[in-house]
Design a protein around this motif. Structure first.
Motif, PDB file in Angstrom:
ATOM      1  N   ALA A 129      48.074  39.105  38.195  1.00  0.00           N
ATOM      2  CA  ALA A 129      47.036  40.130  38.091  1.00  0.00           C
ATOM      3  C   ALA A 129      46.511  40.422  39.490  1.00  0.00           C
ATOM      4  O   ALA A 129      46.900  39.779  40.470  1.00  0.00           O
ATOM      5  N   THR A 130      45.608  41.401  39.587  1.00  0.00           N
ATOM      6  CA  THR A 130      45.076  41.785  40.884  1.00  0.00           C
ATOM      7  C   THR A 130      43.617  42.187  40.739  1.00  0.00           C
ATOM      8  O   THR A 130      43.052  42.150  39.642  1.00  0.00           O
ATOM      9  N   PRO A 133      37.379  45.490  45.044  1.00  0.00           N
ATOM     10  CA  PRO A 133      35.909  45.473  45.006  1.00  0.00           C
ATOM     11  C   PRO A 133      35.344  46.731  44.338  1.00  0.00           C
ATOM     12  O   PRO A 133      35.308  47.809  44.937  1.00  0.00           O
ATOM     13  N   GLU A 134      34.932  46.589  43.102  1.00  0.00           N
ATOM     14  CA  GLU A 134      34.384  47.693  42.311  1.00  0.00           C
ATOM     15  C   GLU A 134      33.470  47.098  41.244  1.00  0.00           C
ATOM     16  O   GLU A 134      33.530  45.893  40.964  1.00  0.00           O
ATOM     17  N   PRO A 135      32.609  47.896  40.654  1.00  0.00           N
ATOM     18  CA  PRO A 135      31.572  47.347  39.774  1.00  0.00           C
ATOM     19  C   PRO A 135      32.079  46.515  38.603  1.00  0.00           C
ATOM     20  O   PRO A 135      31.419  45.560  38.200  1.00  0.00           O
ATOM     21  N   ASP A 136      33.238  46.843  38.043  1.00  0.00           N
ATOM     22  CA  ASP A 136      33.708  46.111  36.866  1.00  0.00           C
ATOM     23  C   ASP A 136      34.723  45.023  37.191  1.00  0.00           C
ATOM     24  O   ASP A 136      35.392  44.506  36.307  1.00  0.00           O
ATOM     25  N   VAL A 137      34.813  44.628  38.456  1.00  0.00           N
ATOM     26  CA  VAL A 137      35.853  43.673  38.838  1.00  0.00           C
ATOM     27  C   VAL A 137      35.685  42.331  38.139  1.00  0.00           C
ATOM     28  O   VAL A 137      36.678  41.733  37.694  1.00  0.00           O
ATOM     29  N   GLU A 138      34.475  41.818  38.013  1.00  0.00           N
ATOM     30  CA  GLU A 138      34.298  40.537  37.339  1.00  0.00           C
ATOM     31  C   GLU A 138      34.775  40.615  35.896  1.00  0.00           C
ATOM     32  O   GLU A 138      35.429  39.687  35.399  1.00  0.00           O
ATOM     33  N   THR A 139      34.503  41.734  35.227  1.00  0.00           N
ATOM     34  CA  THR A 139      34.872  41.886  33.822  1.00  0.00           C
ATOM     35  C   THR A 139      36.385  41.848  33.655  1.00  0.00           C
ATOM     36  O   THR A 139      36.918  41.084  32.834  1.00  0.00           O
ATOM     37  N   VAL A 141      38.707  40.826  35.765  1.00  0.00           N
ATOM     38  CA  VAL A 141      39.292  39.564  36.229  1.00  0.00           C
ATOM     39  C   VAL A 141      39.156  38.503  35.149  1.00  0.00           C
ATOM     40  O   VAL A 141      40.104  37.775  34.832  1.00  0.00           O
ATOM     41  N   ARG A 142      37.969  38.426  34.533  1.00  0.00           N
ATOM     42  CA  ARG A 142      37.766  37.460  33.460  1.00  0.00           C
ATOM     43  C   ARG A 142      38.698  37.765  32.279  1.00  0.00           C
ATOM     44  O   ARG A 142      39.289  36.856  31.682  1.00  0.00           O
ATOM     45  N   GLU A 143      38.861  39.044  31.958  1.00  0.00           N
ATOM     46  CA  GLU A 143      39.765  39.429  30.866  1.00  0.00           C
ATOM     47  C   GLU A 143      41.198  39.019  31.178  1.00  0.00           C
ATOM     48  O   GLU A 143      41.911  38.532  30.294  1.00  0.00           O
ATOM     49  N   ALA A 144      41.617  39.209  32.430  1.00  0.00           N
ATOM     50  CA  ALA A 144      42.983  38.840  32.799  1.00  0.00           C
ATOM     51  C   ALA A 144      43.191  37.333  32.715  1.00  0.00           C
ATOM     52  O   ALA A 144      44.228  36.860  32.236  1.00  0.00           O
ATOM     53  N   VAL A 145      42.207  36.578  33.164  1.00  0.00           N
ATOM     54  CA  VAL A 145      42.305  35.115  33.083  1.00  0.00           C
ATOM     55  C   VAL A 145      42.383  34.676  31.622  1.00  0.00           C
ATOM     56  O   VAL A 145      43.221  33.841  31.249  1.00  0.00           O
ATOM     57  N   GLU A 146      41.542  35.250  30.787  1.00  0.00           N
ATOM     58  CA  GLU A 146      41.548  34.888  29.368  1.00  0.00           C
ATOM     59  C   GLU A 146      42.843  35.305  28.690  1.00  0.00           C
ATOM     60  O   GLU A 146      43.268  34.694  27.702  1.00  0.00           O
ATOM     61  N   LEU A 175      37.558  32.991  39.361  1.00  0.00           N
ATOM     62  CA  LEU A 175      38.872  32.448  39.689  1.00  0.00           C
ATOM     63  C   LEU A 175      38.777  31.007  40.185  1.00  0.00           C
ATOM     64  O   LEU A 175      39.637  30.176  39.874  1.00  0.00           O
ATOM     65  N   ALA A 176      37.731  30.703  40.948  1.00  0.00           N
ATOM     66  CA  ALA A 176      37.547  29.324  41.403  1.00  0.00           C
ATOM     67  C   ALA A 176      37.306  28.399  40.222  1.00  0.00           C
ATOM     68  O   ALA A 176      37.892  27.307  40.142  1.00  0.00           O
ATOM     69  N   ALA A 177      36.463  28.829  39.287  1.00  0.00           N
ATOM     70  CA  ALA A 177      36.159  27.999  38.119  1.00  0.00           C
ATOM     71  C   ALA A 177      37.388  27.804  37.237  1.00  0.00           C
ATOM     72  O   ALA A 177      37.598  26.724  36.672  1.00  0.00           O
TER      73      ALA A 177
END
Length: 313
Positions: A129-130, A133-139, A141-146, A175-177
């Motif tokens: 995944a990739t 820097p944009e407002p929904d990046v945390e969302t 990224v978390r979805e991709a990890v899950e 990502l660290a967690a």
């Protein structure tokens, strides 16, 4: 091995010649890792992405775009997607990645959707995944990890962003967690960007010391600075992509005085190739590692064992 499908101009090599050359190279690659007693290779830096995106990347290399440093950069493995995957399998690559990256907002989520589908139909590809820097990046990224992403790709040079941007801080935390590694192109080679170099990455690591960063291309040309970050942070690794090859040594040579440090960090150096976007045969990267003279134990760790342990593959 799947045949090469592109057409050749009159007088050029035939498809049969290309297949024969690939079969010969595959045999030599296999002899390399068999000679080390390995079950194959793990390549943490290979590029698979939507075809129209990849074609634009190849066109950029063909046009000698500014980020290539103005270097002649012929693409050695310019086959269709399925054929490229078949080449890696013939080489004995047991696991590889689909490194892909956005260059503008709103692109990363779409690329992640494509990469998830590619991983589903390509079981030997580590789900990649990739981010941007944009407002929904945390969302996302978390979805991709899950969803099972096992590695991320970040490209500071192409994306032209500061990796320490405040917008990225929550995503780095996720990502660290989750202990998901991030292959990050952050060195200033082959051409510097506004935010390339070790200083921005040092700021990221100061806030997220457990972040599993894999510095692409050994951080060229700031090799020693990035080795220093790996010595300071136990979760920092470096990949060998294009480093030590004749191509890179001609304009960004690895400093000989740093070889002992490279040897000491042998458990955190990972094999990467940049396949298919390399201007020389895949085998050359392996020979470039061998001629460093760091020994078979180092080669076994770099070419397979370190990544196999990191990714459980």
């Amino acid at each position: 091995m799947a045949p090469v499908s592109h057409e050749h101009p009159p007088g050029a090599k035939s498809d049969t010649d290309d297949v024969s050359a690939l079969e010969t190279e595959a045999g030599e690659v296999r002899r390399f890792w068999e000679g080390l007693g390995l079950p194959g290779l793990v390549d943490v830096h290979t590029h698979f992405m939507p075809e129209r995106v990849l074609r634009k990347v190849w066109a950029y290399f063909d046009a000698l775009g500014p980020l290539t440093g103005g270097l002649e950069w012929p693409i050695t493995y310019r086959q269709q997607e399925a054929e490229r995957a078949a080449v890696l399998r013939e080489f004995g690559v047991r696991a590889f990645t689909s490194m892909l990256y956005p260059h503008k907002p709103g692109m990363a989520r779409w690329l992640n959707d494509w990469a998830a589908e590619f991983a589903r139909r390509t079981p030997d590809c580590l789900h990649t995944a990739t981010l941007y820097p944009e407002p929904d990046v945390e969302t996302y990224v978390r979805e991709a990890v899950e969803a099972g992403a096992r590695v991320f790709k970040a490209h500071v040079q192409v994306g032209a962003y500061d990796p320490a941007d405040e917008l990225l801080q929550p995503a780095w935390g996720v990502l660290a967690a989750a202990r998901v590694p991030v292959v990050i192109h952050c060195g200033s080679g082959p051409a510097p960007g506004k935010h390339t170099g070790p200083e921005p990455i040092a700021r990221v690591l100061a806030r997220h010391p457990e972040l599993r960063l894999i510095i692409a291309h050994m951080g060229m040309p700031e090799y020693e600075d990035f080795l220093g970050l790996a010595e300071r942070y136990t979760e920092v690794r470096l990949d060998t992509t294009m480093a030590f090859t004749d191509f890179s040594e001609s304009f960004m040579p690895f400093p000989g005085q740093a070889l002992p440090r490279l040897a000491e960090l042998g458990d955190r150096i990972l094999f990467g190739s940049d396949f298919p976007n390399i201007p020389y045969p895949y085998l050359h990267q392996l020979h470039a590692l061998e001629r460093l003279g760091l020994g078979e134990e180092w080669l076994r760790a770099v070419c397979h064992d370190n990544a196999a342990t990191l990714f459980g593959c």
